[in-house]
Design a protein around this motif. Structure first.
Motif, short mmCIF file in Angstrom:
data_model
loop_
_atom_site.label_atom_id
_atom_site.label_comp_id
_atom_site.label_asym_id
_atom_site.label_seq_id
_atom_site.Cartn_x
_atom_site.Cartn_y
_atom_site.Cartn_z
N HIS A 1 -48.32 -20.29 6.60
CA HIS A 1 -47.24 -20.22 5.88
C HIS A 1 -46.55 -21.45 6.32
N ARG A 2 -47.14 -22.41 6.89
CA ARG A 2 -46.50 -23.88 7.32
C ARG A 2 -47.21 -24.77 6.35
N TRP B 1 -42.75 -30.51 9.34
CA TRP B 1 -43.44 -29.20 8.82
C TRP B 1 -42.08 -28.33 8.43
N GLN C 1 -40.29 -29.60 -1.42
CA GLN C 1 -41.09 -28.37 -0.86
C GLN C 1 -42.64 -28.22 -1.64
N LEU D 1 -49.68 -18.20 11.19
CA LEU D 1 -48.37 -18.93 10.98
C LEU D 1 -48.86 -20.41 10.20
N ALA E 1 -39.44 -26.17 9.78
CA ALA E 1 -40.07 -25.15 10.98
C ALA E 1 -40.85 -25.77 11.99
N ASP F 1 -41.47 -24.11 6.22
CA ASP F 1 -42.12 -23.01 5.75
C ASP F 1 -42.16 -22.92 4.32
N ASP F 2 -42.71 -21.63 3.78
CA ASP F 2 -42.78 -21.29 2.48
C ASP F 2 -41.48 -21.65 1.75
#
Length: 197
Positions: free
Chosen positions: A56-57, A116, A91, A53, A124, A118-119
């Motif tokens: 991807h964070r 946080w 991002q 995880l 997330a 994600d990709d």
């Protein structure tokens, strides 16, 4: 002439002894080992999941574009209430995004907060930490210990009751044969002055 026979002493049903205690200790030991194995398995599985995880964070900075809206109640019992506010952030691939993010209560407009994502840049949850993993492992190990211990103790009780019932039945049969001779009373079906031997 006395027709009483000396009977050999037979063991009577015994109460809980060393064998019962040893079996109980064995069941408890097995349950503790199963609990430890379950806790270790949960720890390693949680560590793998957290690493996957975390890959991807991404931790980014967001700037609130409006004041925080305070929640009516805490999201979980005992947790700190989290407010939500509109914000903008970049991002990891430098694309500007906007949306609603969790912030501390009464956060003003223009405040920078860390979030946080994600990709895809969507807010997330944070990757799990050591405390979460430890709590999961401890609770899973405790549940495994309790389950195996309860099942083992239940089986032990059932076997013990069955064994005790068989012992008492054997003892009752033997007593039916010994008691008339021991007390001097006649057995059923024998007439006075006859010898059943």
């Amino acid at each position: 002439m006395d027709h009483r026979k000396r009977s050999e002493p037979r063991p009577t049903p015994s109460g809980p002894g060393r064998g019962g205690r040893a079996t109980l200790v064995l069941v408890l030991t097995i349950s503790l080992i199963c609990g430890a194995v379950a806790a270790a398995s949960l720890w390693s599985a949680g560590a793998r999941a957290d690493r996957a995880l975390a890959a991807h964070r991404h931790r980014v900075q967001a700037t609130t574009t409006g004041p925080a809206r305070d929640p009516a109640v805490a999201s979980r019992y005992g947790s700190t209430p989290r407010a939500v506010a509109p914000a903008v952030w970049e991002q990891p691939d430098h694309v500007r995004r906007s949306g609603t993010v969790h912030v501390p209560p009464r956060t003003p407009q223009g405040r920078t907060v860390k979030i946080w994502v994600d990709d895809n840049g969507t807010p997330a949850r944070a990757p799990g930490g050591t405390a979460d993993r430890a709590l999961t492992s401890l609770s899973g190990g405790s549940f495994a210990t309790a389950s195996v211990g309860a099942i083992g103790a239940g089986v032990l009780v059932l076997v013990r009751r069955r064994t005790e019932a068989l012992r008492l039945a054997v003892w009752e049969q033997e007593w039916e044969q010994v008691e008339p001779v021991w007390s001097g009373r006649l057995r059923r079906g024998s007439a006075p002055g006859t010898d059943d031997d």
